[in-house]
Design a protein around this motif. Structure first.
Motif, PDB file in Angstrom:
ATOM      1  N   ASP A  27      37.883  37.158  37.434  1.00 25.51           N
ATOM      2  CA  ASP A  27      37.949  38.184  38.471  1.00 25.51           C
ATOM      3  C   ASP A  27      36.817  39.200  38.338  1.00 25.51           C
ATOM      4  O   ASP A  27      36.326  39.718  39.339  1.00 25.51           O
ATOM      5  CB  ASP A  27      39.299  38.916  38.393  1.00 25.51           C
ATOM      6  CG  ASP A  27      40.474  37.973  38.516  1.00 25.51           C
ATOM      7  OD1 ASP A  27      40.484  37.170  39.465  1.00 25.51           O
ATOM      8  OD2 ASP A  27      41.377  38.017  37.657  1.00 25.51           O
ATOM      9  N   LEU A  28      36.414  39.482  37.101  1.00 27.98           N
ATOM     10  CA  LEU A  28      35.379  40.474  36.824  1.00 27.98           C
ATOM     11  C   LEU A  28      34.378  39.910  35.834  1.00 27.98           C
ATOM     12  O   LEU A  28      34.666  38.932  35.130  1.00 27.98           O
ATOM     13  CB  LEU A  28      35.995  41.756  36.250  1.00 27.98           C
ATOM     14  CG  LEU A  28      37.132  42.418  37.035  1.00 27.98           C
ATOM     15  CD1 LEU A  28      37.804  43.473  36.184  1.00 27.98           C
ATOM     16  CD2 LEU A  28      36.597  43.021  38.318  1.00 27.98           C
ATOM     17  N   THR A  58      42.293  39.083  35.315  1.00 26.83           N
ATOM     18  CA  THR A  58      43.234  40.200  35.356  1.00 26.83           C
ATOM     19  C   THR A  58      44.572  39.759  35.940  1.00 26.83           C
ATOM     20  O   THR A  58      44.669  38.733  36.623  1.00 26.83           O
ATOM     21  CB  THR A  58      42.679  41.352  36.208  1.00 26.83           C
ATOM     22  OG1 THR A  58      42.520  40.893  37.559  1.00 26.83           O
ATOM     23  CG2 THR A  58      41.345  41.835  35.674  1.00 26.83           C
ATOM     24  N   GLU A  93      45.257  44.910  38.538  1.00 24.61           N
ATOM     25  CA  GLU A  93      43.813  44.687  38.676  1.00 24.61           C
ATOM     26  C   GLU A  93      43.060  46.006  38.873  1.00 24.61           C
ATOM     27  O   GLU A  93      42.028  46.241  38.247  1.00 24.61           O
ATOM     28  CB  GLU A  93      43.523  43.747  39.841  1.00 24.61           C
ATOM     29  CG  GLU A  93      42.036  43.465  40.010  1.00 24.61           C
ATOM     30  CD  GLU A  93      41.751  42.486  41.138  1.00 24.61           C
ATOM     31  OE1 GLU A  93      40.564  42.261  41.407  1.00 24.61           O
ATOM     32  OE2 GLU A  93      42.705  41.962  41.723  1.00 24.61           O
ATOM     33  N   VAL A 125      40.098  47.257  36.474  1.00 20.66           N
ATOM     34  CA  VAL A 125      38.737  47.449  36.989  1.00 20.66           C
ATOM     35  C   VAL A 125      38.247  48.847  36.655  1.00 20.66           C
ATOM     36  O   VAL A 125      37.108  49.036  36.194  1.00 20.66           O
ATOM     37  CB  VAL A 125      38.699  47.209  38.516  1.00 20.66           C
ATOM     38  CG1 VAL A 125      37.347  47.637  39.090  1.00 20.66           C
ATOM     39  CG2 VAL A 125      38.955  45.748  38.835  1.00 20.66           C
ATOM     40  N   GLU A 146      35.095  49.535  34.200  1.00 16.43           N
ATOM     41  CA  GLU A 146      33.910  50.211  34.729  1.00 16.43           C
ATOM     42  C   GLU A 146      33.606  51.475  33.925  1.00 16.43           C
ATOM     43  O   GLU A 146      32.432  51.818  33.732  1.00 16.43           O
ATOM     44  CB  GLU A 146      34.121  50.551  36.209  1.00 16.43           C
ATOM     45  CG  GLU A 146      34.073  49.333  37.125  1.00 16.43           C
ATOM     46  CD  GLU A 146      34.309  49.688  38.579  1.00 16.43           C
ATOM     47  OE1 GLU A 146      34.866  50.792  38.837  1.00 16.43           O
ATOM     48  OE2 GLU A 146      33.970  48.873  39.450  1.00 16.43           O
ATOM     49  N   VAL A 161      28.957  45.888  35.699  1.00 16.07           N
ATOM     50  CA  VAL A 161      30.216  45.223  36.056  1.00 16.07           C
ATOM     51  C   VAL A 161      30.074  44.593  37.433  1.00 16.07           C
ATOM     52  O   VAL A 161      29.627  45.244  38.380  1.00 16.07           O
ATOM     53  CB  VAL A 161      31.397  46.213  36.056  1.00 16.07           C
ATOM     54  CG1 VAL A 161      32.681  45.514  36.483  1.00 16.07           C
ATOM     55  CG2 VAL A 161      31.574  46.826  34.683  1.00 16.07           C
ATOM     56  N   ARG A 162      30.452  43.328  37.533  1.00 17.12           N
ATOM     57  CA  ARG A 162      30.484  42.640  38.825  1.00 17.12           C
ATOM     58  C   ARG A 162      31.932  42.295  39.152  1.00 17.12           C
ATOM     59  O   ARG A 162      32.625  41.698  38.338  1.00 17.12           O
ATOM     60  CB  ARG A 162      29.626  41.384  38.806  1.00 17.12           C
ATOM     61  CG  ARG A 162      28.144  41.683  38.739  1.00 17.12           C
ATOM     62  CD  ARG A 162      27.319  40.399  38.723  1.00 17.12           C
ATOM     63  NE  ARG A 162      25.912  40.698  38.781  1.00 17.12           N
ATOM     64  CZ  ARG A 162      25.173  41.025  37.730  1.00 17.12           C
ATOM     65  NH1 ARG A 162      25.730  41.089  36.534  1.00 17.12           N
ATOM     66  NH2 ARG A 162      23.895  41.292  37.865  1.00 17.12           N
ATOM     67  N   ASN A 163      32.334  42.657  40.348  1.00 13.64           N
ATOM     68  CA  ASN A 163      33.674  42.364  40.823  1.00 13.64           C
ATOM     69  C   ASN A 163      33.579  41.195  41.788  1.00 13.64           C
ATOM     70  O   ASN A 163      33.055  41.334  42.900  1.00 13.64           O
ATOM     71  CB  ASN A 163      34.266  43.603  41.515  1.00 13.64           C
ATOM     72  CG  ASN A 163      35.729  43.437  41.849  1.00 13.64           C
ATOM     73  OD1 ASN A 163      36.148  42.389  42.330  1.00 13.64           O
ATOM     74  ND2 ASN A 163      36.508  44.481  41.610  1.00 13.64           N
ATOM     75  N   ARG A 180      35.047  41.742  45.292  1.00 11.22           N
ATOM     76  CA  ARG A 180      34.257  42.590  46.194  1.00 11.22           C
ATOM     77  C   ARG A 180      33.036  41.850  46.724  1.00 11.22           C
ATOM     78  O   ARG A 180      32.680  41.969  47.896  1.00 11.22           O
ATOM     79  CB  ARG A 180      33.818  43.852  45.459  1.00 11.22           C
ATOM     80  CG  ARG A 180      34.948  44.820  45.142  1.00 11.22           C
ATOM     81  CD  ARG A 180      34.427  46.006  44.341  1.00 11.22           C
ATOM     82  NE  ARG A 180      35.511  46.856  43.863  1.00 11.22           N
ATOM     83  CZ  ARG A 180      35.339  47.837  42.991  1.00 11.22           C
ATOM     84  NH1 ARG A 180      34.124  48.082  42.497  1.00 11.22           N
ATOM     85  NH2 ARG A 180      36.370  48.566  42.598  1.00 11.22           N
ATOM     86  N   GLN A 181      32.368  41.089  45.844  1.00  9.86           N
ATOM     87  CA  GLN A 181      31.189  40.355  46.287  1.00  9.86           C
ATOM     88  C   GLN A 181      31.561  39.293  47.313  1.00  9.86           C
ATOM     89  O   GLN A 181      30.864  39.108  48.310  1.00  9.86           O
ATOM     90  CB  GLN A 181      30.489  39.719  45.081  1.00  9.86           C
ATOM     91  CG  GLN A 181      29.788  40.731  44.191  1.00  9.86           C
ATOM     92  CD  GLN A 181      29.014  40.062  43.075  1.00  9.86           C
ATOM     93  OE1 GLN A 181      29.571  39.729  42.039  1.00  9.86           O
ATOM     94  NE2 GLN A 181      27.736  39.864  43.274  1.00  9.86           N
TER      95      GLN A 181
END
Length: 792
Positions: A440-441, A630, A635, A639, A643, A653-655, A658-659
């Motif tokens: 997820d992250l 997560t 979640e 997150v 972060e 951090v890449r989510n 969201r991307q």
């Protein structure tokens, strides 16, 4: 003929046939609104794309690297160059800190997102004197410095291509006068920015080379002005230049968006020309007896042309004026929903406006004018060249009118099917995110491309990793540790390699004698993880033993299949030219896949192995990627905590969610655009064809009554109009299919299902419309009007 009489005739037509006058005016108003909102849509998309390009790539049009100071001054003085900024790389210190000079224009033209850190000083001011410097925040934090402190640094400048040392600047004393934020996405990278005075001194003494960013006076001619500037400088070899293609694609006349806009406007123009001609041809056709009567009482051909022309101009004025007013109100409603898609896709709350731009109104006016000209010219020419009686004499079915309607239906169907298959390839982006963020992250530090080149390598510490593992809501973590020593090799004889693979040439370049015979080598970057099952779910540590995951093309080069074994060797293989005595490991090929650890850690040289295998080889390992899974209900908390840790330690951090949502929002905005045009084109095609069929059946009503009285059954008459509809549908679908097939060949794609659905829709509409209209007319009584026609 007297002008008053001509005006009286025109006024009589407009007022006597009030219902037709209103319907024709509404149809032209509809055309105007369609043009207005369509053009505004492209303006808004172009604005959003341009702002997005500027945020990601910068406002500069072209970047030149490795040019002389004299060439930069020539560029700056060029008459078609609006702005030019300069950057000079002085060198870097042993700890990897890069020292540069960037002028104000260079900072202004830089990308808002990628280079936001140099836009402004967050504390203090920019360097102005020779001994002054501005540092990124992480440099001061590392060495415990503050504004006003003095540092002594040793700078070394190297050739970017060969790595050769160009010059050294030992013992350079600089005073800290300002602080800028850390680099976006590269919080581990440290920079120092010096004054113009110091930069020019070193430029003169060391004959340095600079980089320049250029913005041209006309943004729509980036490629043209770039070529012109190259010729102006008169170099024997081309400059090392990079065009801002993201921006060029948006604003240039040859850009993808402009091509789509041009194509759609041409298609809209053609459809609207046929519609307008169709409307007025219907009005002209229904007045055959009136024109005959007017000729008998003394009206000449030129008088009839004036009548038709004046009536045409009245409708054009009514349609365009009402259309612009209606467009202003409808545009707010249309873009009220579309704007939400752009806000999500481009993070651009203030970019897309529901107001009409002057550019949209101008383009609409030009298109509207070009739409009306062919219609009026064609009608006037018919009145001039043929007498009214001869012109209006013909088949009751009016073949020309049917042909126009079928052409409109076919063109609309082609455009609908083309729009239905347009794809911005966002699915590929979603798959790529899922590939490099399996969880997820994802937390990352550094980049494989930067770290292979040397310098200080950032790493996620054991302490931080343990903090991440115990964050509430985190169910599972997987870390990747990378060995950048590049001291591990594959070794194979040339005859056993696959010459049809992409890595074959690379292995040939490293061919050397090993144990008395020629063998090809391939250099690897070793990666290890404690959780290979997260990468390959079928992995069984007990049964599989030492294992590896390799990039697909490399496995193809070595002719390896999943389950085969291979051997990797350390650098002593090259030093001694023998496999004997060097560290090696025999591993089982567990899987072949694109080895993508993160967005910044992609490469065919990566070989993922188990922990025990990685520990056999020398070299330090750096934990640079951590994937995180997560629990759904926790979640948001996970997150936030992750972060917070990453921001404090300089990690990224890449989510994944969201991307992926950004790609989905982009898809939504594209679908809204396409659906808007598809609905409009569908309505146009249906209305025009319905109008034509209704008019033709209305003109034949007496024939149907006579046929009914002489014994022809209703079923037979229904079959008659159904055959006519099927014939017309076959013609329209045939024209559509030919255009679709040509489009599919041009795009080198298969004949899509959307094409077949569109063609089936054309056939169904053309076949059933006459039946439904005929049934309504026969059983419910006669309708007394139709769009563009005369009351009956």
């Amino acid at each position: 003929m007297d002008r008053k009489k001509i005006l009286a005739v025109v006024r009589g037509y407009l007022l006597k046939e009030k219902r037709n006058t209103v319907l024709t005016g509404m149809f032209l108003c509809f055309v105007t609104v369609f043009l207005l909102i369509g053009n505004q849509l492209f303006v808004n998309v172009q604005t959003a794309n341009r702002r997005n390009a500027e945020a990601l790539e910068g406002k500069q049009h072209v970047t030149y690297s490795g040019i002389s100071e004299e060439e930069f001054q020539k560029i700056k003085a060029c008459d078609f160059v609006a702005d030019a900024g300069v950057s000079f790389h002085l060198g870097q210190t042993q700890d990897g800190t890069a020292f540069e000079y960037v002028d104000e224009c260079y900072r202004a033209l830089g990308a808002d997102m990628a280079e936001a850190n140099i836009k402004q000083v967050i504390e203090g001011r920019w360097a102005q004197k020779e001994n002054e410097v501005v540092f990124t925040k992480n440099y001061l934090e590392r060495y415990g410095l503050k504004p006003g402190d003095t540092v002594s640094v040793d700078l070394t400048a190297s050739d970017a291509d060969t790595g050769d040392e160009l010059y050294c600047l030992p013992g350079l004393k600089l005073t800290v006068v300002g602080i800028i934020d850390n680099m976006t996405g590269f919080t581990d990278r440290k920079n120092g920015y010096v004054s113009q005075e110091l930069a020019q001194k070193i430029l003169r003494e060391k004959n340095g080379r600079v980089s320049a960013v250029v913005r041209f006076t006309d943004q729509e001619k980036i490629s043209e002005y770039h070529d012109k500037l190259e010729a102006y400088l008169g170099r024997e070899e081309n400059l090392n230049a990079q065009i801002n293609y993201m921006l060029a694609e948006t604003v240039e006349e040859g850009g993808t968006l402009k091509k789509q806009n041009t194509f759609m406007n041409l298609a809209i123009w053609l459809v609207c020309v046929l519609i307008v001609y169709h409307i007025f041809y219907n009005r002209l056709f229904e007045r055959k007896r009136d024109f005959i009567a007017l000729r008998k009482i003394g009206f000449q051909t030129k008088d009839l042309q004036k009548i038709v022309g004046m009536e045409f101009l009245v409708f054009v004025f009514i349609g365009s004026a009402a259309g612009i007013l209606a467009g202003c109100f409808l545009n707010k409603a249309v873009y009220g929903e579309i704007m939400k898609a752009f806000v999500h896709a481009y993070d651009a709350e203030e970019i897309v406006s529901p107001r009409l731009s002057w550019g949209s109104i101008r383009n609409t006016g030009i298109l509207f004018t070009f739409i009306m000209i062919p219609g009026i010219v064609s009608l006037i020419l018919q009145l001039r060249n043929v007498t009214p009686v001869e012109m209006m004499r013909g088949k009751r079915r009016n073949v020309r009118k049917q042909f126009l309607a079928l052409m409109i239906v076919s063109i609309s169907a082609v455009l609908i099917s083309v729009l239905a298959i347009q794809d911005n390839h966002s699915d590929e982006g979603v798959l790529f995110v899922k590939e490099y963020v399996p969880g997820d992250l994802q937390v990352t530090a550094g980049s494989i491309y930067e770290n292979i080149a040397g310098g200080e390598i950032p790493s996620i510490s054991d302490a931080d990793f343990q903090k991440m593992k115990v964050i509430p809501g985190i169910r599972q973590v997987q870390d990747y540790e990378i060995n950048y020593d590049r001291g591990i090799f594959l070794c194979e004889e040339k005859e056993k390699l696959n010459p049809d693979s992409a890595n074959y040439a690379s292995m040939l370049e490293m061919e050397q004698e090993i144990d008395g015979k020629k063998q090809c080598l391939y250099n690897l970057v070793l990666v290890t993880t404690d959780n290979l099952k997260a990468l390959v779910p079928s992995y069984d540590e007990t049964n599989d033993g030492p294992a590896a995951v390799m990039e697909m093309e490399l496995a193809k080069t070595l002719n390896l299949e999943i389950g085969d074994e291979l051997t990797i060797y350390d650098e002593q293989l090259i030093q001694t030219g023998s496999k004997a005595g060097c560290t090696n490991a025999r591993v089982k090929l567990l899987d072949t896949q694109n080895v993508i650890l993160s967005e910044n850690h992609v490469g065919g040289n990566l070989l993922v192995v188990d922990r025990e295998t990685a520990q056999l080889f020398p070299g330090e390992r750096y934990r640079q990627v951590v994937n995180v899974w997560t629990d759904g209900d926790m979640e948001a908390k996970a997150v936030s905590d992750l972060e917070h840790i990453s921001k404090a330690c300089g990690y990224t951090v890449r989510n994944a969610g969201r991307q992926i949502q950004k790609y989905m929002d982009l898809d939504h905005s594209q679908r809204v655009m396409h659906c808007f045009f598809i609905i409009i084109l569908t309505v146009i095609g249906l209305l025009v064809y319905f109008n034509t069929v209704f008019a033709n059946l209305l003109s034949r009503r007496n024939d149907f009554r006579v046929m009914h009285k002489i014994g022809i059954r209703k079923k037979e008459m229904y079959c008659m109009v159904l055959r006519d509809g099927l014939l017309q549908g076959g013609i329209a679908a045939g024209i559509t299919a030919i255009a679709q097939f040509a489009f599919a060949i041009g795009r080198q794609e298969s004949f899509f299902m959307e094409f077949a659905i569109t063609d089936a829709g054309v056939m169904t509409v053309c076949a059933l419309f006459p039946v439904f209209i005929f049934g309504y007319m026969f059983h419910k009584g006669m309708v007394t009007f139709y769009v563009g026609g005369r009351a009956s």
